[in-house]
Motif scaffolding. Structure first.
Motif, PDB file in Angstrom:
ATOM      1  N   UNK A 126     -39.927 -52.753-136.688  1.00 33.75           N
ATOM      2  CA  UNK A 126     -40.525 -53.491-135.580  1.00 33.75           C
ATOM      3  C   UNK A 126     -39.768 -54.784-135.313  1.00 33.75           C
ATOM      4  N   UNK A 127     -39.355 -55.467-136.397  1.00 30.02           N
ATOM      5  CA  UNK A 127     -38.632 -56.728-136.234  1.00 30.02           C
ATOM      6  C   UNK A 127     -37.283 -56.545-135.567  1.00 30.02           C
ATOM      7  N   UNK A 128     -36.527 -55.522-136.002  1.00 30.08           N
ATOM      8  CA  UNK A 128     -35.218 -55.262-135.409  1.00 30.08           C
ATOM      9  C   UNK A 128     -35.373 -54.835-133.954  1.00 30.08           C
ATOM     10  N   UNK A 129     -36.322 -53.954-133.686  1.00 25.81           N
ATOM     11  CA  UNK A 129     -36.529 -53.491-132.318  1.00 25.81           C
ATOM     12  C   UNK A 129     -36.872 -54.645-131.387  1.00 25.81           C
ATOM     13  N   UNK A 130     -37.821 -55.474-131.785  1.00 24.42           N
ATOM     14  CA  UNK A 130     -38.254 -56.588-130.942  1.00 24.42           C
ATOM     15  C   UNK A 130     -37.126 -57.582-130.733  1.00 24.42           C
ATOM     16  N   UNK A 131     -36.416 -57.911-131.812  1.00 28.72           N
ATOM     17  CA  UNK A 131     -35.337 -58.899-131.703  1.00 28.72           C
ATOM     18  C   UNK A 131     -34.235 -58.419-130.784  1.00 28.72           C
ATOM     19  N   UNK A 132     -33.819 -57.166-130.928  1.00 29.11           N
ATOM     20  CA  UNK A 132     -32.740 -56.648-130.083  1.00 29.11           C
ATOM     21  C   UNK A 132     -33.192 -56.498-128.636  1.00 29.11           C
ATOM     22  N   UNK A 133     -34.446 -56.138-128.433  1.00 23.34           N
ATOM     23  CA  UNK A 133     -34.959 -56.054-127.062  1.00 23.34           C
ATOM     24  C   UNK A 133     -34.940 -57.424-126.400  1.00 23.34           C
ATOM     25  N   UNK A 134     -35.264 -58.456-127.151  1.00 27.57           N
ATOM     26  CA  UNK A 134     -35.234 -59.813-126.611  1.00 27.57           C
ATOM     27  C   UNK A 134     -33.814 -60.246-126.268  1.00 27.57           C
ATOM     28  N   UNK A 135     -32.828 -59.617-126.899  1.00 29.64           N
ATOM     29  CA  UNK A 135     -31.426 -59.940-126.645  1.00 29.64           C
ATOM     30  C   UNK A 135     -30.824 -59.039-125.569  1.00 29.64           C
ATOM     31  N   UNK A 136     -31.656 -58.209-124.945  1.00 26.24           N
ATOM     32  CA  UNK A 136     -31.187 -57.439-123.801  1.00 26.24           C
ATOM     33  C   UNK A 136     -30.858 -55.986-124.063  1.00 26.24           C
ATOM     34  N   UNK A 137     -31.096 -55.489-125.291  1.00 27.53           N
ATOM     35  CA  UNK A 137     -30.819 -54.094-125.605  1.00 27.53           C
ATOM     36  C   UNK A 137     -32.075 -53.245-125.368  1.00 27.53           C
ATOM     37  N   UNK A 138     -31.853 -51.978-125.081  1.00 32.32           N
ATOM     38  CA  UNK A 138     -32.966 -51.030-125.055  1.00 32.32           C
ATOM     39  C   UNK A 138     -32.977 -50.309-126.390  1.00 32.32           C
TER      40      UNK A 138
END
Length: 215
Positions: A14-26
């Protein structure tokens, strides 16, 4: 960039997913190996982040199954830190290997490097005619002048340039960049803004299909 994360630890995933999504990745996230293999073929991600200690099948077996069918960057993310484990992962087709615990900034830097390598670029620079993009700093220069772009405009520009010569349908763009979460005319607004800031001839429209930039 669309990323598939195969990680069984719910807090880390969950942490990796949320962090990368905040950085513009899907980021699509699955918690086991079998659904991970299926997701590779169903979702067609551009990069896979793969844990080795999965609850159903070993991550190396997942890697071997992926490699038998498709070529895409795979980053192993694992607590197995022995040298022989790293060698085994790389020999089975992994493109990079990051040991837990890790820094999220380092993870993103490795993702950018893998993305550049997959696109045939060794430097953090994407150049197209009079446009130059520092993909690490996320800065765009047009005729050597720094241009301010919104996050969605920047992501759309990079996606179009990396796909130069290929028509991208509206659905492809929405799935890649917006996760289907945008207002009805948002894409048209972003295209309009790119043309206004970078030249009206940059983005071509194929009526009823989508957009492209010339190769």
């Amino acid at each position: 960039m669309r990323i598939l994360l195969i990680e069984d630890d719910p807090l880390l995933g969950q942490g990796v997913q949320l962090n990368l999504q905040q950085r513009g990745y899907r980021v699509d996230w699955v918690e086991a190996g079998e659904p991970g293999v299926n997701a590779v073929f169903e979702l067609q991600p551009e990069l896979v982040i793969l844990d080795l200690n999965l609850p159903d099948i070993d991550g190396l077996e997942v890697l071997r199954r992926i490699r038998r069918e498709v070529e895409l960057p795979v980053l192993i993310l694992t607590a197995r830190d022995a040298v022989n484990h790293r060698i085994e992962g790389l020999d089975n087709g992994a493109d990079d290997y990051l040991v837990k615990p890790f820094d999220l900034d380092e993870l993103e830097a490795r993702l950018r490097a893998l993305q550049r390598r997959a696109a045939g670029r060794s430097q953090a620079m994407l150049t197209y005619r009079d446009i130059r993009i520092d993909t690490q700093a996320r800065q765009v220069f047009f005729l050597e002048e720094l241009i301010t772009l919104g996050r969605r405009e920047y992501e759309l520009l990079v996606y179009l340039l990396e796909s130069a010569g290929r028509v991208l349908t509206r659905r492809q763009i929405e799935e890649q960049l917006y996760e289907n979460d945008l207002e009805s005319n948002a894409l048209e607004v972003h295209v309009h803004n790119l043309r206004k800031k970078l030249g009206k001839e940059l983005v071509k429209t194929v009526r009823g299909v989508g957009y492209f930039v010339e190769s």
